[in-house]
Design an enzyme around this catalytic site. Structure first.
Site, PDB file in Angstrom:
ATOM      1  N   CYS A  21       0.803  -1.224   0.000  1.00 56.62           N
ATOM      2  CA  CYS A  21       0.000   0.000   0.000  1.00 56.62           C
ATOM      3  C   CYS A  21       0.834   1.271   0.000  1.00 56.62           C
ATOM      4  O   CYS A  21       0.330   2.348  -0.336  1.00 56.62           O
ATOM      5  CB  CYS A  21      -0.946   0.005   1.194  1.00 56.62           C
ATOM      6  SG  CYS A  21      -2.004  -1.456   1.281  1.00 56.62           S
ATOM      7  N   HIS A  35      -3.557   6.812   2.355  1.00 63.36           N
ATOM      8  CA  HIS A  35      -3.920   5.516   1.799  1.00 63.36           C
ATOM      9  C   HIS A  35      -5.312   5.153   2.296  1.00 63.36           C
ATOM     10  O   HIS A  35      -5.635   5.330   3.470  1.00 63.36           O
ATOM     11  CB  HIS A  35      -2.905   4.455   2.232  1.00 63.36           C
ATOM     12  CG  HIS A  35      -3.383   3.054   1.991  1.00 63.36           C
ATOM     13  ND1 HIS A  35      -3.782   2.624   0.750  1.00 63.36           N
ATOM     14  CD2 HIS A  35      -3.557   2.005   2.839  1.00 63.36           C
ATOM     15  CE1 HIS A  35      -4.171   1.362   0.833  1.00 63.36           C
ATOM     16  NE2 HIS A  35      -4.044   0.971   2.085  1.00 63.36           N
ATOM     17  N   ASN A  61     -10.123  -0.705  -0.512  1.00 57.49           N
ATOM     18  CA  ASN A  61      -8.663  -0.648  -0.438  1.00 57.49           C
ATOM     19  C   ASN A  61      -8.080  -1.197  -1.735  1.00 57.49           C
ATOM     20  O   ASN A  61      -8.259  -2.372  -2.047  1.00 57.49           O
ATOM     21  CB  ASN A  61      -8.188  -1.474   0.765  1.00 57.49           C
ATOM     22  CG  ASN A  61      -6.688  -1.427   0.972  1.00 57.49           C
ATOM     23  OD1 ASN A  61      -5.931  -1.016   0.096  1.00 57.49           O
ATOM     24  ND2 ASN A  61      -6.247  -1.865   2.145  1.00 57.49           N
TER      25      ASN A  61
END
Length: 325
Positions: free
Chosen positions: A113, A252, A282
Site C-alpha cells: 500500500c 492511503h 482498499n
C-alpha cells in the site's frame, strides 16, 4: 538539487461495481457491518481479461495527457504493484510496450500500500540528479485476483484500480520532503503465502488456499495508526512546516477509522482530509494514487497548496511525502 513536482495525474477504475448489498447475497455479512467497520460501500472489480498492466496503461495515458506530453516523451516508468501480470517480466515493461514509450526505462517495485509513495520518492532521486527528464509513476492493482471470496473478514475490503502521476523538474515547490520506513519483523500480518519460491504452486498450496491474501486485521490497525502518524510528523518536520500548514491530507484508503484516527493524532480537521474509500475500497498501491488524482479533479488541490500523502502497507512498509502543488 532540482525541484521535482507532479505535472500530470490520471486514474482508471474498472466499470464493474460490487456493492455491500451484492456481498450480502454470497457471504455472512451486512451493509451496516461493513460500513461501520471500514467506511466502504462498494468497490470496483476488473474484468476477467483485464490484467494489472491494462489498468495501469489506461491510468498512465490520462496522466501523460494531463502533463501535456506524449508517451514517446517518457524516460522512466516505475510501476508499484503487488498483483503483477506475472512474476516476470515486469508489469512496467508491459505498460511501456502498450504505451509505445520506447525511450523509457521500466521496472516494478513492491511495497504494497506504500508503493505509490515509494515510487514518487524513487523517481524524485533520478530526476533531481538529472539522470532522466521525466518519470511516470503508476500504482496499479487487481486485488480481486488474490482475494478469498469465502473469507468475510478480507473480501469486503479490497478492490481493483490504477492511478498514475508524471513527475518533472518545476521552477519551485514540488516534493518538499519525504520519509519512508520498513519493518520486516511483521511480515506475517499481511501476506500472500503461495506462488513464490518459498511455496511454489502445488496441489498442497491450492488445497490450503495459499494463493489468497492472509491478514491479521486487528494487529495491523494499531500499527497503521501509529506508523502513518509518525511518518506524517517526520515528513512535515523535514519540510520545515507544521501540521497546520498542510492544505490537504491524502492518505492511503485502507479503513475510514484508521484515516480518522491518524487525522486526530495530527490535529487535522475533517475538511482537510480526502477520502474516497466508500467508492473503491482498499486498492493497495493504487489507493493513494487515485485519491490524489480525484482530489485534483475535484478542485481540492490548487496551485500553491501543500499536500501530504501518507500510507502504510504489508512488509511492513510506510511512507509520507509533502508536496507543494
Amino acid at each position: 538539487m532540482k525541484h521535482i513536482g507532479i505535472i500530470g495525474v490520471g486514474e482508471y477504475l474498472p466499470e464493474k461495481r460490487l456493492t455491500n448489498a451484492d456481498l450480502e447475497k454470497t457471504i455472512d455479512t451486512s451493509d451496516e457491518w461493513i460500513t461501520t467497520r471500514t467506511g466502504i460501500k462498494e468497490r470496483r472489480l476488473a474484468a476477467k481479461a483485464e490484467a494489472v498492466s491494462d489498468l495501469g496503461y489506461k491510468a498512465a495515458l490520462e496522466a501523460i495527457k494531463s502533463a501535456k506530453l506524449k508517451p514517446q516523451d517518457i524516460e522512466l516508468i516505475i510501476t508499484a504493484t503487488i498483483t503483477p501480470d506475472m512474476s516476470f517480466p515486469s508489469t512496467a515493461c508491459f505498460i511501456q510496450s502498450n504505451l509505445g514509450a520506447k525511450q523509457a526505462v521500466a521496472f516494478d517495485i513492491s511495497a504494497a500500500c506504500s508503493g505509490f509513495i515509494y515510487g514518487l520518492v524513487l523517481a524524485q532521486q533520478f530526476l533531481a540528479r538529472g539522470v532522466y527528464k521525466n518519470a511516470l509513476v503508476i500504482g496499479a492493482e487487481k486485488l480481486s485476483a488474490v482475494t478469498d471470496w469465502n473469507d468475510r473478514n478480507t473480501c469486503v475490503l479490497f478492490g481493483d484500480g490504477a492511478g498514475a502521476a508524471v513527475l518533472a523538474p518545476v521552477s519551485s515547490g514540488g516534493i518538499l520532503s519525504s520519509y519512508l520506513g520498513s519493518d520486516g519483523s511483521y511480515t506475517d500480518l499481511l501476506m500472500l503465502p503461495g506462488g513464490g519460491s518459498r511455496n511454489p504452486a502445488s496441489s498442497h498450496t491450492i488445497e490450503k488456499r495459499m494463493h489468497y491474501m492472509k491478514m491479521q486485521g486487528n494487529e495491523l490497525f494499531k500499527l497503521a495508526v501509529n506508523l502513518m502518524s509518525h511518518a506524517a510528523e517526520v515528513a512535515i518536520e523535514r519540510a520545515g512546516l507544521k501540521p497546520q500548514d498542510i492544505s490537504l491530507l491524502v492518505p492511503h484508503q485502507a479503513n475510514t477509522r484508521i484515516i480518522m484516527a491518524v487525522a486526530k493524532k495530527l490535529h487535522f480537521p475533517a475538511d482537510k482530509i480526502f477520502i474516497n474509500i466508500q467508492k473503491y475500497g482498499n486498492m493497495s498501491s493504487a489507493s493513494a494514487a487515485t485519491a490524489l488524482c480525484e482530489a485534483v479533479k475535484e478542485g481540492r488541490v490548487k496551485k500553491g497548496d501543500i499536500i501530504l500523502l501518507d500510507a502504510f502497507g504489508a512488509g511492513l512498509t510506510w511512507g509520507a511525502c509533502v508536496i507543494k502543488w
